[in-house]
Write a protein that holds these residues in place. Structure first.
Motif, short mmCIF file in Angstrom:
data_model
loop_
_atom_site.label_atom_id
_atom_site.label_comp_id
_atom_site.label_asym_id
_atom_site.label_seq_id
_atom_site.Cartn_x
_atom_site.Cartn_y
_atom_site.Cartn_z
N UNK A 64 -35.46 -43.74 -10.75
CA UNK A 64 -35.17 -43.10 -12.15
C UNK A 64 -36.46 -42.23 -12.66
N UNK A 65 -36.05 -41.10 -13.15
CA UNK A 65 -37.08 -40.31 -13.84
C UNK A 65 -36.80 -40.31 -15.23
N UNK A 66 -38.10 -40.30 -16.16
CA UNK A 66 -38.09 -40.48 -17.63
C UNK A 66 -39.00 -39.45 -18.08
N UNK A 67 -38.54 -38.65 -18.78
CA UNK A 67 -39.43 -37.76 -19.56
C UNK A 67 -39.50 -37.95 -21.10
N UNK A 77 -38.23 -31.38 -22.82
CA UNK A 77 -38.68 -31.93 -21.80
C UNK A 77 -37.83 -32.90 -21.08
N UNK A 78 -37.17 -32.52 -19.82
CA UNK A 78 -36.34 -33.45 -19.19
C UNK A 78 -36.25 -33.40 -17.72
N UNK A 79 -35.90 -34.15 -17.15
CA UNK A 79 -35.70 -34.25 -15.47
C UNK A 79 -34.42 -33.59 -15.09
N UNK A 80 -34.31 -32.89 -13.87
CA UNK A 80 -33.24 -32.13 -13.40
C UNK A 80 -32.36 -33.18 -13.00
N UNK A 93 -37.56 -33.61 -3.07
CA UNK A 93 -38.08 -32.49 -4.26
C UNK A 93 -36.87 -32.65 -5.72
N UNK A 94 -37.43 -32.51 -6.44
CA UNK A 94 -36.76 -32.36 -7.83
C UNK A 94 -37.51 -31.82 -8.60
N UNK A 146 -41.57 -31.24 -8.35
CA UNK A 146 -42.01 -32.63 -8.10
C UNK A 146 -41.62 -32.93 -6.57
N UNK A 147 -42.55 -32.86 -5.72
CA UNK A 147 -42.10 -33.06 -4.12
C UNK A 147 -43.05 -34.52 -3.93
N UNK A 148 -42.35 -35.52 -3.43
CA UNK A 148 -42.75 -36.78 -3.31
C UNK A 148 -42.20 -37.45 -2.05
#
Length: 179
Positions: A64-67, A77-80, A93-94, A146-148
């Protein structure tokens, strides 16, 4: 008796002030050690250097991505994507979208955190906007990649983790350090 009391009270107060000052000075290093020992805080590692660790694992993990943004920074500010699933060792990648809603240029810095904290050691960021300061002009918006990947050694009990970023306005700090 009265003379002895008058001399020890100021001495005791001076010692107490010195101890409080030393404790305050040592608080940050003590907190870092405490977090390292207990696994709290979820601090992520720096940029991953090396080859992506491949894995034949079919184990799927949800991220989960939280901004978040500091109250002093009224940016959007928000995640794709708010959530993705990936296999261990799979490179993903996101991106996050940031828009400066100020009427002036601002410099921001993103601070990451991982939950559960033990998973922070297994999250490897190849590229992240959190590695650099992010300057944006008034009303400018950008997509930051963001690449992980997740290390295949991630403990079995972890099936879901949260990667959270908090954005801070560092314009004054960045300007002062540039001088």
């Amino acid at each position: 008796m009265k003379r002895w009391f008058n001399l020890t009270t100021p001495s005791g107060l001076i010692c107490a002030v010195c101890v409080m000052f030393a404790f305050g000075f040592m608080l940050v290093p003590l907190y870092d050690v405490f977090c390292e020992v207990t696994g709290l805080n979820g601090k992520t590692k720096g940029q991953y250097q090396g080859d992506v660790i491949s894995s034949n694992s079919e184990r799927m993990i949800t991220i989960q991505f939280v901004a978040n943004r500091n109250a002093n920074l009224p940016w959007d500010f928000s995640p794709q994507q708010e959530e993705i699933a990936l296999k261990l060792g799979e490179r993903k990648q996101t991106s996050f979208e940031i828009k400066n809603t100020y009427d002036r240029a601002v410099i921001a810095q993103a601070i990451p955190s991982v939950s559960p904290a033990v998973a922070a050691d297994y999250l490897n960021k190849v590229e992240c906007f959190c590695f650099q300061k992010q300057p944006l002009e008034a009303s400018e918006s950008k997509q930051f990649p963001l690449v992980f990947f997740l290390d295949p050694a991630l403990p079995e009990h972890i099936t879901k983790l949260t990667l959270s970023y908090t954005l801070f306005d560092i314009s004054e700090t960045a300007t002062a350090s540039a001088r």
